[in-house]
Design an enzyme around this catalytic site. Sequence first.
Site, PDB file in Angstrom:
ATOM      1  CE  LYS A  24      -4.102  -1.952   0.195  1.00 11.97           C
ATOM      2  NZ  LYS A  24      -5.058  -1.809  -0.919  1.00 11.97           N
ATOM      3  CG  LEU A  65      -5.862   9.046   0.369  1.00  6.50           C
ATOM      4  CD1 LEU A  65      -5.588   9.217  -1.117  1.00  6.50           C
ATOM      5  CD2 LEU A  65      -6.353  10.357   0.970  1.00  6.50           C
ATOM      6  N   GLY A 108       1.223  13.025   3.784  1.00 13.05           N
ATOM      7  CA  GLY A 108       1.677  12.701   5.142  1.00 13.05           C
ATOM      8  C   GLY A 108       3.063  12.074   5.168  1.00 13.05           C
ATOM      9  CD  GLU A 111       1.331  16.481   6.946  1.00  8.96           C
ATOM     10  OE1 GLU A 111       0.606  15.488   6.812  1.00  8.96           O
ATOM     11  OE2 GLU A 111       0.952  17.535   7.470  1.00  8.96           O
ATOM     12  CD  GLU A 131      -1.412  16.517   1.965  1.00  9.69           C
ATOM     13  OE1 GLU A 131      -0.846  16.712   0.885  1.00  9.69           O
ATOM     14  OE2 GLU A 131      -0.834  16.071   2.970  1.00  9.69           O
ATOM     15  NE  ARG A 134      -5.118  11.993  -3.456  1.00 15.14           N
ATOM     16  CZ  ARG A 134      -4.823  11.814  -4.736  1.00 15.14           C
ATOM     17  NH1 ARG A 134      -5.673  12.191  -5.670  1.00 15.14           N
ATOM     18  NH2 ARG A 134      -3.689  11.243  -5.106  1.00 15.14           N
TER      19      ARG A 134
HETATM   20  C1  1HE Z   1      -2.971   3.825  -1.073  1.00 16.47           C
HETATM   21  C2  1HE Z   1      -2.365   5.095  -0.935  1.00 16.47           C
HETATM   22  C3  1HE Z   1      -2.872   5.953   0.050  1.00 16.47           C
HETATM   23  C4  1HE Z   1      -1.365   4.030  -2.526  1.00 16.47           C
HETATM   24  N1  1HE Z   1      -3.917   5.531   0.808  1.00 16.47           N
HETATM   25  N2  1HE Z   1      -4.012   3.444  -0.298  1.00 16.47           N
HETATM   26  N3  1HE Z   1      -1.701  10.528  -0.574  1.00 16.47           N
HETATM   27  C5  1HE Z   1      -1.925  10.562  -1.894  1.00 16.47           C
HETATM   28  O1  1HE Z   1      -2.813  11.198  -2.372  1.00 16.47           O
HETATM   29  C6  1HE Z   1      -0.999   9.702  -2.720  1.00 16.47           C
HETATM   30  C7  1HE Z   1      -1.780   8.541  -3.290  1.00 16.47           C
HETATM   31  N4  1HE Z   1      -0.898   7.564  -3.904  1.00 16.47           N
HETATM   32  C8  1HE Z   1      -0.340   7.729  -5.126  1.00 16.47           C
HETATM   33  O2  1HE Z   1      -0.405   8.775  -5.748  1.00 16.47           O
HETATM   34  C9  1HE Z   1       0.380   6.538  -5.686  1.00 16.47           C
HETATM   35  O3  1HE Z   1      -0.104   5.367  -5.043  1.00 16.47           O
HETATM   36  C10 1HE Z   1       1.926   6.577  -5.519  1.00 16.47           C
HETATM   37  C11 1HE Z   1       2.507   7.667  -6.456  1.00 16.47           C
HETATM   38  C12 1HE Z   1       2.355   6.852  -4.088  1.00 16.47           C
HETATM   39  C13 1HE Z   1       2.510   5.203  -5.911  1.00 16.47           C
HETATM   40  O4  1HE Z   1       2.048   4.827  -7.205  1.00 16.47           O
HETATM   41  P1  1HE Z   1       2.147   3.304  -7.667  1.00 16.47           P
HETATM   42  O5  1HE Z   1       1.690   3.253  -9.103  1.00 16.47           O
HETATM   43  O6  1HE Z   1       3.493   2.770  -7.354  1.00 16.47           O
HETATM   44  O7  1HE Z   1       1.134   2.479  -6.722  1.00 16.47           O
HETATM   45  P2  1HE Z   1      -0.474   2.384  -6.795  1.00 16.47           P
HETATM   46  O8  1HE Z   1      -0.855   1.314  -7.803  1.00 16.47           O
HETATM   47  O9  1HE Z   1      -1.099   3.709  -6.970  1.00 16.47           O
HETATM   48  O10 1HE Z   1      -0.818   1.881  -5.328  1.00 16.47           O
HETATM   49  C14 1HE Z   1      -0.587   0.546  -4.884  1.00 16.47           C
HETATM   50  C15 1HE Z   1      -1.638   0.233  -3.851  1.00 16.47           C
HETATM   51  O11 1HE Z   1      -1.471   1.119  -2.741  1.00 16.47           O
HETATM   52  C16 1HE Z   1      -3.077   0.476  -4.359  1.00 16.47           C
HETATM   53  O12 1HE Z   1      -3.913  -0.422  -3.669  1.00 16.47           O
HETATM   54  P3  1HE Z   1      -4.400  -1.813  -4.384  1.00 16.47           P
HETATM   55  O13 1HE Z   1      -5.219  -2.488  -3.339  1.00 16.47           O
HETATM   56  O14 1HE Z   1      -5.156  -1.363  -5.606  1.00 16.47           O
HETATM   57  O15 1HE Z   1      -3.136  -2.547  -4.739  1.00 16.47           O
HETATM   58  C17 1HE Z   1      -3.371   1.890  -3.871  1.00 16.47           C
HETATM   59  O16 1HE Z   1      -4.753   2.126  -3.709  1.00 16.47           O
HETATM   60  C18 1HE Z   1      -2.678   1.860  -2.523  1.00 16.47           C
HETATM   61  N5  1HE Z   1      -2.339   3.196  -2.059  1.00 16.47           N
HETATM   62  N6  1HE Z   1      -1.366   5.187  -1.855  1.00 16.47           N
HETATM   63  C19 1HE Z   1      -4.440   4.301   0.622  1.00 16.47           C
HETATM   64  N7  1HE Z   1      -2.345   7.151   0.261  1.00 16.47           N
HETATM   65  C20 1HE Z   1      -2.258  13.860   8.274  1.00 16.47           C
HETATM   66  S1  1HE Z   1      -2.996  14.411   6.907  1.00 16.47           S
HETATM   67  C21 1HE Z   1      -2.070  13.841   5.571  1.00 16.47           C
HETATM   68  C22 1HE Z   1      -2.897  13.972   4.346  1.00 16.47           C
HETATM   69  C23 1HE Z   1      -2.352  13.188   3.193  1.00 16.47           C
HETATM   70  O17 1HE Z   1      -1.349  12.522   3.277  1.00 16.47           O
HETATM   71  S2  1HE Z   1      -3.234  13.328   1.753  1.00 16.47           S
HETATM   72  C24 1HE Z   1      -2.219  12.568   0.563  1.00 16.47           C
HETATM   73  C25 1HE Z   1      -2.536  11.118   0.413  1.00 16.47           C
END
Ligand code: 1HE
Length: 257
Positions: A24, A65, A108, A111, A131, A134
Amino acid sequence: MNHTDLQLELQGDIAIIRLTRGAKRNALSDALILALRHTFENLPSTVRAAVIDGEGPHFCAGLDLSELQERDAGQGLQHSRMWHAALDLVQYGPVPVIAALHGAVVGGGLELASACHIRVADATTFYALPEGSRGIFVGGGGSVRIPKLIGAARMTDMMMTGRVYNAEEGERAGFAQYLVPEGSAFEKAVELAKRVATNAPLTNYALMHALPRIAEQPADHGFFTEALMAGIAQSAPDAKERVRAFLEGKAAKVQKT
Ligand code: 1HE
């Protein structure tokens, strides 16, 4: 505490703390944030420095998320405070912490990285604050710590426009103090941790606890706090021994790299 998504390994006086939720992308669930907090609260007293690393191709994808569900305002506030408590222990915990960055260091994850004392990034690293797109805001201390690294203007731009910094741009902007070839961030972070662990404990304490507070104080207060800290550090037997060793030609000189 054992946690399937977080591993603590001791290498002598260095603690290796690894996010092990690679499938993840090391997304930070509530359980993982609590495990991080627990780990820093309970580091063995023999530990002198720590390295944080992430399993797989990305350091950390930020907030899990899938848990960002139907929180009301009060629950959202408490959730953010939970992150603050955990990351506060990273920054103001018992030992200096070095982050080994690679791949995504986003939301995060950024962070978390910004709560560490030294950041080593490899060439695959990229930084973003999704963020903004989103529809949410940072909640893990990012609005306090990230502007201190890169300035409020760059952070505003990242969140408003979704701008992503690559590893080189990130080093220039101030995210990471070290930029190393692909695959070598962990090795470099451990090397630095070993070096940091040889410092007088009071010097590391001053850098972790006094310096960031002095930086927030008006100059007059800062000079006074600095003098207090300098007096305490100098008076330690460790400091006297180290200075004597230099004067007797037994300690390393400063050398150009
Ligand atoms: C996740 C998350 C996640 C991946 N929460 N499940 N963060 C984001 O908005 C970033 C979201 N993630 C991405 O943009 C990409 O996943 C990555 C660039 C980090 C990596 O890409 P990639 O192609 O290597 O992986 P993927 O295919 O997107 O993800 C693999 C799996 O991880 C997939 O799940 P699966 O069950 O389909 O295999 C994704 O759904 C899962 N996954 N990132 C949940 N973030 C204290 S407040 C802080 C506020 C924030 O941090 S908001 C920013 C959140």
